[in-house]
Design a protein around this motif. Structure first.
Motif, mmCIF file in Angstrom:
data_model
loop_
_atom_site.group_PDB
_atom_site.id
_atom_site.type_symbol
_atom_site.label_atom_id
_atom_site.label_comp_id
_atom_site.label_asym_id
_atom_site.label_seq_id
_atom_site.Cartn_x
_atom_site.Cartn_y
_atom_site.Cartn_z
ATOM 1 N N GLY A 8 0.806 -1.214 0.000
ATOM 2 C CA GLY A 8 0.000 0.000 0.000
ATOM 3 C C GLY A 8 0.839 1.263 0.000
ATOM 4 N N GLY A 9 2.031 1.180 -0.546
ATOM 5 C CA GLY A 9 2.959 2.309 -0.522
ATOM 6 C C GLY A 9 2.524 3.511 -1.329
ATOM 7 N N GLY A 10 1.518 3.365 -2.177
ATOM 8 C CA GLY A 10 1.028 4.499 -2.961
ATOM 9 C C GLY A 10 -0.016 5.324 -2.244
ATOM 10 N N GLY A 11 -0.481 4.846 -1.111
ATOM 11 C CA GLY A 11 -1.495 5.566 -0.340
ATOM 12 C C GLY A 11 -0.875 6.548 0.647
ATOM 13 N N TYR A 12 -1.728 7.188 1.411
ATOM 14 C CA TYR A 12 -1.269 8.229 2.345
ATOM 15 C C TYR A 12 -0.319 7.657 3.401
ATOM 16 C CZ TYR A 12 -1.337 11.952 5.795
ATOM 17 O OH TYR A 12 -0.960 12.930 6.673
ATOM 18 N N ILE A 30 14.102 -0.982 -0.282
ATOM 19 C CA ILE A 30 12.661 -0.821 -0.167
ATOM 20 C C ILE A 30 11.993 -1.097 -1.511
ATOM 21 C CG2 ILE A 30 10.810 0.775 0.473
ATOM 22 C CD1 ILE A 30 13.023 2.450 1.886
ATOM 23 N N ALA A 31 10.823 -1.735 -1.454
ATOM 24 C CA ALA A 31 9.970 -1.917 -2.618
ATOM 25 C C ALA A 31 8.526 -1.724 -2.182
ATOM 26 C CB ALA A 31 10.161 -3.297 -3.233
ATOM 27 N N VAL A 32 7.669 -1.455 -3.162
ATOM 28 C CA VAL A 32 6.254 -1.213 -2.898
ATOM 29 C C VAL A 32 5.410 -2.235 -3.642
ATOM 30 C CG1 VAL A 32 4.347 0.402 -3.341
ATOM 31 C CG2 VAL A 32 6.509 1.249 -2.462
ATOM 32 N N PHE A 33 4.373 -2.737 -2.966
ATOM 33 C CA PHE A 33 3.362 -3.602 -3.576
ATOM 34 C C PHE A 33 2.023 -2.907 -3.376
ATOM 35 C CE2 PHE A 33 0.247 -7.007 -3.567
ATOM 36 C CZ PHE A 33 0.634 -7.775 -4.649
ATOM 37 N N ASP A 34 1.347 -2.593 -4.470
ATOM 38 C CA ASP A 34 0.094 -1.850 -4.376
ATOM 39 C C ASP A 34 -0.728 -2.094 -5.638
ATOM 40 O OD1 ASP A 34 -1.909 0.156 -3.913
ATOM 41 O OD2 ASP A 34 -0.438 1.379 -2.842
ATOM 42 N N ASN A 35 -2.050 -1.991 -5.509
ATOM 43 C CA ASN A 35 -2.893 -2.086 -6.704
ATOM 44 C C ASN A 35 -3.275 -0.695 -7.224
ATOM 45 O OD1 ASN A 35 -4.832 -1.228 -4.887
ATOM 46 N ND2 ASN A 35 -6.041 -3.099 -4.985
ATOM 47 N N PHE A 36 -2.952 0.343 -6.488
ATOM 48 C CA PHE A 36 -3.147 1.751 -6.856
ATOM 49 C C PHE A 36 -4.608 2.093 -7.144
ATOM 50 C CE2 PHE A 36 1.284 0.801 -7.890
ATOM 51 C CZ PHE A 36 1.885 1.677 -7.016
ATOM 52 N N VAL A 37 -5.526 1.414 -6.475
ATOM 53 C CA VAL A 37 -6.934 1.774 -6.601
ATOM 54 C C VAL A 37 -7.194 3.102 -5.903
ATOM 55 C CG1 VAL A 37 -9.270 1.102 -5.911
ATOM 56 C CG2 VAL A 37 -7.722 -0.597 -6.860
ATOM 57 N N GLY A 39 -4.351 4.790 -4.270
ATOM 58 C CA GLY A 39 -3.076 5.485 -4.132
ATOM 59 C C GLY A 39 -2.547 5.940 -5.472
ATOM 60 N N SER A 40 -1.343 6.455 -5.455
ATOM 61 C CA SER A 40 -0.708 6.970 -6.660
ATOM 62 C C SER A 40 0.709 6.415 -6.767
ATOM 63 C CB SER A 40 -0.656 8.491 -6.610
ATOM 64 O OG SER A 40 0.146 9.007 -7.633
ATOM 65 N N GLU A 41 1.053 5.958 -7.950
ATOM 66 C CA GLU A 41 2.401 5.433 -8.158
ATOM 67 C C GLU A 41 3.448 6.524 -7.978
ATOM 68 O OE1 GLU A 41 4.839 2.671 -11.366
ATOM 69 O OE2 GLU A 41 2.699 2.993 -11.636
#
Length: 68
Positions: A8-12, A30-37, A39-41
């Motif tokens: 969820g790294g693209g969220g707040y 560090i890496a991010v796993f997110d579906n960006f529904v 959040g923002s890349e």
């Protein structure tokens, strides 16, 4: 070096976690796993990003293959 996957790294909250990790005295890979529904890349900066959904086992396995 410790590795950290921020889900969820693209969220707040996730994006602020990324900032905290980057400002830490420790060095992390560090890496991010997110579906960006929601959040923002662009909030992830320059860390590796894996697009996927936690409900999809294939997405998770692909992430772990690339970011061991």
């Amino acid at each position: 070096m410790k590795k950290i996957l921020v889900v969820g790294g693209g969220g707040y909250i996730g994006s602020h976690m990324l900032l905290t990790l980057k400002d830490s005295k420790e060095t992390y890979q560090i890496a991010v796993f997110d579906n960006f529904v929601r959040g923002s890349e662009s909030a992830c900066g320059v860390v590796p990003v894996f697009k996927g959904d936690l409900r999809n086992r294939e997405d998770i396995l692909k992430c772990f293959e690339k970011f061991r």
